[in-house]
Design an enzyme around this catalytic site. Structure first.
Site, PDB file in Angstrom:
ATOM      1  N   TYR A  31       0.835  -1.209   0.000  1.00  0.00           N
ATOM      2  CA  TYR A  31       0.000   0.000   0.000  1.00  0.00           C
ATOM      3  C   TYR A  31       0.861   1.248   0.000  1.00  0.00           C
ATOM      4  O   TYR A  31       1.830   1.341   0.756  1.00  0.00           O
ATOM      5  CB  TYR A  31      -0.877   0.056   1.253  1.00  0.00           C
ATOM      6  CG  TYR A  31      -1.923  -1.014   1.292  1.00  0.00           C
ATOM      7  CD1 TYR A  31      -3.044  -0.936   0.475  1.00  0.00           C
ATOM      8  CD2 TYR A  31      -1.785  -2.113   2.132  1.00  0.00           C
ATOM      9  CE1 TYR A  31      -4.005  -1.926   0.495  1.00  0.00           C
ATOM     10  CE2 TYR A  31      -2.746  -3.102   2.165  1.00  0.00           C
ATOM     11  CZ  TYR A  31      -3.851  -2.998   1.337  1.00  0.00           C
ATOM     12  OH  TYR A  31      -4.790  -3.983   1.361  1.00  0.00           O
ATOM     13  N   LYS A  38       5.985  11.400  -2.528  1.00  0.00           N
ATOM     14  CA  LYS A  38       7.315  10.885  -2.132  1.00  0.00           C
ATOM     15  C   LYS A  38       7.252   9.361  -1.972  1.00  0.00           C
ATOM     16  O   LYS A  38       8.106   8.629  -2.479  1.00  0.00           O
ATOM     17  CB  LYS A  38       7.742  11.566  -0.829  1.00  0.00           C
ATOM     18  CG  LYS A  38       9.123  11.194  -0.370  1.00  0.00           C
ATOM     19  CD  LYS A  38       9.581  12.066   0.799  1.00  0.00           C
ATOM     20  CE  LYS A  38      10.839  11.503   1.392  1.00  0.00           C
ATOM     21  NZ  LYS A  38      10.652  10.761   2.622  1.00  0.00           N
ATOM     22  N   LYS A  42       8.970   6.328  -4.201  1.00  0.00           N
ATOM     23  CA  LYS A  42       9.776   5.319  -3.498  1.00  0.00           C
ATOM     24  C   LYS A  42       9.296   3.907  -3.890  1.00  0.00           C
ATOM     25  O   LYS A  42      10.101   3.014  -4.165  1.00  0.00           O
ATOM     26  CB  LYS A  42       9.603   5.539  -1.991  1.00  0.00           C
ATOM     27  CG  LYS A  42      10.307   4.538  -1.133  1.00  0.00           C
ATOM     28  CD  LYS A  42      11.460   5.190  -0.428  1.00  0.00           C
ATOM     29  CE  LYS A  42      12.244   4.210   0.396  1.00  0.00           C
ATOM     30  NZ  LYS A  42      13.519   4.759   0.787  1.00  0.00           N
ATOM     31  N   ARG A  90      -6.554   1.225  -4.861  1.00  0.00           N
ATOM     32  CA  ARG A  90      -7.624   0.844  -3.925  1.00  0.00           C
ATOM     33  C   ARG A  90      -8.558   2.040  -3.774  1.00  0.00           C
ATOM     34  O   ARG A  90      -8.155   3.102  -3.295  1.00  0.00           O
ATOM     35  CB  ARG A  90      -7.084   0.419  -2.563  1.00  0.00           C
ATOM     36  CG  ARG A  90      -8.256   0.028  -1.632  1.00  0.00           C
ATOM     37  CD  ARG A  90      -7.799  -0.683  -0.366  1.00  0.00           C
ATOM     38  NE  ARG A  90      -7.180   0.202   0.582  1.00  0.00           N
ATOM     39  CZ  ARG A  90      -6.964  -0.106   1.868  1.00  0.00           C
ATOM     40  NH1 ARG A  90      -7.315  -1.284   2.341  1.00  0.00           N
ATOM     41  NH2 ARG A  90      -6.369   0.750   2.673  1.00  0.00           N
ATOM     42  N   HIS A 250       5.009  -1.092   4.555  1.00  0.00           N
ATOM     43  CA  HIS A 250       6.285  -0.367   4.696  1.00  0.00           C
ATOM     44  C   HIS A 250       7.338  -1.053   3.820  1.00  0.00           C
ATOM     45  O   HIS A 250       7.356  -2.286   3.731  1.00  0.00           O
ATOM     46  CB  HIS A 250       6.711  -0.375   6.172  1.00  0.00           C
ATOM     47  CG  HIS A 250       7.874   0.511   6.472  1.00  0.00           C
ATOM     48  ND1 HIS A 250       9.171   0.103   6.276  1.00  0.00           N
ATOM     49  CD2 HIS A 250       7.919   1.774   6.950  1.00  0.00           C
ATOM     50  CE1 HIS A 250       9.986   1.100   6.618  1.00  0.00           C
ATOM     51  NE2 HIS A 250       9.246   2.126   7.034  1.00  0.00           N
ATOM     52  N   ASP A 297       2.321 -40.404  -5.831  1.00  0.00           N
ATOM     53  CA  ASP A 297       1.421 -40.702  -6.951  1.00  0.00           C
ATOM     54  C   ASP A 297       0.966 -39.363  -7.534  1.00  0.00           C
ATOM     55  O   ASP A 297       1.588 -38.325  -7.267  1.00  0.00           O
ATOM     56  CB  ASP A 297       0.270 -41.643  -6.532  1.00  0.00           C
ATOM     57  CG  ASP A 297      -0.585 -41.047  -5.426  1.00  0.00           C
ATOM     58  OD1 ASP A 297      -0.313 -39.898  -5.027  1.00  0.00           O
ATOM     59  OD2 ASP A 297      -1.513 -41.731  -4.976  1.00  0.00           O
TER      60      ASP A 297
HETATM   61  C1  LIG Z   1       3.515   3.150   8.794  1.00  0.00           C
HETATM   62  C2  LIG Z   1       4.019   4.425   8.184  1.00  0.00           C
HETATM   63  C3  LIG Z   1       3.073   5.571   8.603  1.00  0.00           C
HETATM   64  C4  LIG Z   1       5.419   4.711   8.695  1.00  0.00           C
HETATM   65  O1  LIG Z   1       5.899   5.811   7.954  1.00  0.00           O
HETATM   66  P1  LIG Z   1       7.267   6.518   8.215  1.00  0.00           P
HETATM   67  O2  LIG Z   1       7.463   7.560   7.187  1.00  0.00           O
HETATM   68  O3  LIG Z   1       7.334   6.921   9.669  1.00  0.00           O
HETATM   69  O4  LIG Z   1       8.309   5.325   8.015  1.00  0.00           O
HETATM   70  P2  LIG Z   1       9.861   5.409   7.791  1.00  0.00           P
HETATM   71  O5  LIG Z   1      10.430   4.181   8.408  1.00  0.00           O
HETATM   72  O6  LIG Z   1      10.439   6.704   8.244  1.00  0.00           O
HETATM   73  O7  LIG Z   1       9.980   5.322   6.192  1.00  0.00           O
HETATM   74  C5  LIG Z   1      11.197   4.989   5.579  1.00  0.00           C
HETATM   75  C6  LIG Z   1      11.125   5.360   4.125  1.00  0.00           C
HETATM   76  O8  LIG Z   1      10.130   4.581   3.481  1.00  0.00           O
HETATM   77  C7  LIG Z   1       9.122   5.404   2.913  1.00  0.00           C
HETATM   78  N1  LIG Z   1       7.837   4.750   3.107  1.00  0.00           N
HETATM   79  C8  LIG Z   1       7.234   4.412   4.259  1.00  0.00           C
HETATM   80  N2  LIG Z   1       6.090   3.782   4.020  1.00  0.00           N
HETATM   81  C9  LIG Z   1       5.943   3.716   2.679  1.00  0.00           C
HETATM   82  C10 LIG Z   1       4.963   3.155   1.833  1.00  0.00           C
HETATM   83  N3  LIG Z   1       3.845   2.572   2.317  1.00  0.00           N
HETATM   84  N4  LIG Z   1       5.160   3.223   0.503  1.00  0.00           N
HETATM   85  C11 LIG Z   1       6.251   3.814  -0.012  1.00  0.00           C
HETATM   86  N5  LIG Z   1       7.227   4.371   0.750  1.00  0.00           N
HETATM   87  C12 LIG Z   1       7.064   4.319   2.089  1.00  0.00           C
HETATM   88  C13 LIG Z   1       9.224   6.728   3.680  1.00  0.00           C
HETATM   89  O9  LIG Z   1       8.691   7.777   2.906  1.00  0.00           O
HETATM   90  C14 LIG Z   1      10.704   6.815   3.879  1.00  0.00           C
HETATM   91  O10 LIG Z   1      11.284   7.198   2.645  1.00  0.00           O
HETATM   92  P3  LIG Z   1      12.768   7.891   2.566  1.00  0.00           P
HETATM   93  O11 LIG Z   1      13.745   6.895   3.103  1.00  0.00           O
HETATM   94  O12 LIG Z   1      12.946   8.160   1.109  1.00  0.00           O
HETATM   95  O13 LIG Z   1      12.653   9.118   3.424  1.00  0.00           O
HETATM   96  C15 LIG Z   1       4.094   4.332   6.642  1.00  0.00           C
HETATM   97  O14 LIG Z   1       4.902   3.234   6.358  1.00  0.00           O
HETATM   98  C16 LIG Z   1       2.787   4.249   5.916  1.00  0.00           C
HETATM   99  O15 LIG Z   1       2.087   5.265   5.755  1.00  0.00           O
HETATM  100  N6  LIG Z   1       2.416   3.067   5.417  1.00  0.00           N
HETATM  101  C17 LIG Z   1       1.197   2.878   4.655  1.00  0.00           C
HETATM  102  C18 LIG Z   1      -0.005   2.816   5.576  1.00  0.00           C
HETATM  103  C19 LIG Z   1      -1.221   2.396   4.822  1.00  0.00           C
HETATM  104  O16 LIG Z   1      -1.296   2.476   3.628  1.00  0.00           O
HETATM  105  N7  LIG Z   1      -2.274   1.919   5.540  1.00  0.00           N
HETATM  106  C20 LIG Z   1      -3.459   1.430   4.910  1.00  0.00           C
HETATM  107  C21 LIG Z   1      -3.292   0.038   4.384  1.00  0.00           C
HETATM  108  S1  LIG Z   1      -3.578  -1.215   5.599  1.00  0.00           S
HETATM  109  C22 LIG Z   1      -5.275  -1.318   5.676  1.00  0.00           C
HETATM  110  O17 LIG Z   1      -5.965  -0.555   5.078  1.00  0.00           O
HETATM  111  C23 LIG Z   1      -5.891  -2.373   6.525  1.00  0.00           C
HETATM  112  C24 LIG Z   1      -6.854  -3.292   5.790  1.00  0.00           C
HETATM  113  C25 LIG Z   1      -6.153  -4.197   4.886  1.00  0.00           C
HETATM  114  O18 LIG Z   1      -7.804  -2.590   5.047  1.00  0.00           O
HETATM  115  C26 LIG Z   1      -7.590  -4.072   6.879  1.00  0.00           C
HETATM  116  O19 LIG Z   1      -6.979  -4.996   7.444  1.00  0.00           O
HETATM  117  O20 LIG Z   1      -8.754  -3.764   7.133  1.00  0.00           O
HETATM  118 MG   LIG Z   2      -9.673  -2.446   5.643  1.00  0.00          MG
END
Ligand SMILES: CC(C)(COP(=O)(O)OP(=O)(O)OC[C@H]1O[C@@H](n2cnc3c(N)ncnc32)[C@H](O)[C@@H]1OP(=O)(O)O)[C@@H](O)C(=O)NCCC(=O)NCCSC(=O)C[C@](C)(O)C(=O)O
Ligand SMILES: [Mg+2]
Length: 315
Positions: A31, A38, A42, A90, A250, A297
């Site tokens: 996701y 950004k 990525k 989505r 992530h 088998d």
């Molecule tokens: C958890 C969070 C807030 C931590 O975000 P953060 O920025 O604090 O993390 P970070 O460790 O500092 O990130 C490292 C690097 O990865 C990048 N990054 C980080 N995440 C992503 C990503 N997803 N896609 C692309 N890039 C990403 C971030 O921008 C950064 O880039 P950089 O090194 O260049 O500075 C973050 O990872 C995030 O927003 N993740 C997506 C959350 C999401 O989409 N949630 C909804 C899906 S789950 C769901 O809906 C439930 C379900 C199925 O429906 C149900 O079970 O019911």
């Molecule tokens: Mg959901």
């Protein structure tokens, strides 16, 4: 005479098979919040089977214009990578009142996404609504894959009807049912329970029904995204249950999941040897034989073929 017709009808029903379709691996379904350029950039740099730009729960209510960002990304064309990948959107659920706008935005521009991920499907009628929407939006014989989210108690009760309706509609409308996703976080919220990994019974039911309809089964999100050991363990549990992939949130989770949903070197070596031995035994007229201490088998041969299919797809 009636009996003869009935028997003919029944035997035709009995042999009707769910069609095989082109298989796009979706070991990790990643996701990316659709309002965050950004993160979108990525994601395109990652080695991941499926990227899902999100309009739904990863996007704040006051940022729902994420659909315009996504439209702009689609208009630029799908970024090419060394390996092909699934590029999906989505949308929001029907209940949110935002789904029509999301579909309109992502299905009417220059390029279609490969896949639409449709959350909170609870009954066959939701798919009828969806089919009617996309019929008006998609032009020039375009077609999309559809991923259906099962994330409420009602959806589990209606699971067979949902899949059956999807299959029937797909014969007349421009979508291909491809996978079921277990939305365990919403499911926990729906049933008022928090410890979601205890709900194996529901996860197993989803896998069983998915297999009956030749759909992929995509396992729950592991939200403790820094705990990679825990993620690996949950992948292994899911894979043993029959899941074909897992949702990730992530970049750090991607390699663990991509790797976990591949056969191991040992399994590949076992399967190659078995297939060779099976062929030799078939030639000498033996349906069952012994291989490394086990009886082999036809069903075991098919399991070995499954392993090789998976190994080849991910290369
Ligand atoms: C958890 C969070 C807030 C931590 O975000 P953060 O920025 O604090 O993390 P970070 O460790 O500092 O990130 C490292 C690097 O990865 C990048 N990054 C980080 N995440 C992503 C990503 N997803 N896609 C692309 N890039 C990403 C971030 O921008 C950064 O880039 P950089 O090194 O260049 O500075 C973050 O990872 C995030 O927003 N993740 C997506 C959350 C999401 O989409 N949630 C909804 C899906 S789950 C769901 O809906 C439930 C379900 C199925 O429906 C149900 O079970 O019911
Ligand atoms: Mg959901």
């Amino acid at each position: 005479m009636f009996r003869a017709i009935a028997v003919r009808f029944l035997s035709k029903q009995a042999v009707s098979k769910v069609p095989e379709r082109n298989y796009i691996p979706r070991r990790a379904l990643m996701y990316v919040p659709g309002d965050d350029y950004k993160k979108i950039n990525k994601a395109f740099g990652l080695d991941v089977d499926c990227i899902a730009l999100d309009c739904e729960d990863g996007v704040a209510l006051n940022k729902k214009d994420a659909r315009s960002n996504i439209r702009a990304v689609l208009d630029q064309g799908k970024p090419q990578k060394k390996k092909n990948y699934d590029f999906g959107v989505r949308v929001n659920s029907i209940e949110s009142g935002l789904c029509h706008q999301d579909l309109e935005s992502c299905l009417t521009g220059r390029n279609l996404p490969d896949t639409v991920l449709f959350p909170k499907v609870e009954e066959g009628d939701h798919l009828k609504w969806f089919a009617d929407e996309i019929r008006h939006l998609i032009k020039n014989n375009g077609k999309i894959n559809l991923i259906i989210y099962i994330e409420t108690a009602r959806a589990f009760i209606n699971l067979n009807e949902i899949c059956k309706t999807a299959m029937q509609l797909s014969k007349r409308f421009n979508f291909i049912p491809s996978a079921l996703v277990f939305g365990s976080d919403d499911f926990c919220a729906n049933i008022g329970q928090r410890i979601h990994w205890k709900f194996c019974m529901h996860g197993k039911k989803l896998v069983l029904v998915a297999k009956a309809y030749n759909l992929q089964a995509i396992d729950m999100v592991y939200i403790e995204y820094k705990d990679l050991d825990g993620l690996k363990l949950q992948c292994e549990q899911g894979m043993r249950m029959g899941y074909t992939g897992k949702q990730v949130i992530h970049p750090g989770q991607v390699p663990v999941v991509q790797e976990a949903f591949l056969p191991t070197k040992y399994q590949i070596e076992w399967a190659e040897g078995l297939l060779k031995s099976f062929e030799e035994h078939q030639k000498s007229g033996k349906g069952a034989f012994s291989y490394r201490g086990s009886m082999i088998d036809m069903p075991t041969m098919k399991q070995a073929q499954n392993i090789m299919k998976l190994a080849n797809l991910a290369e």
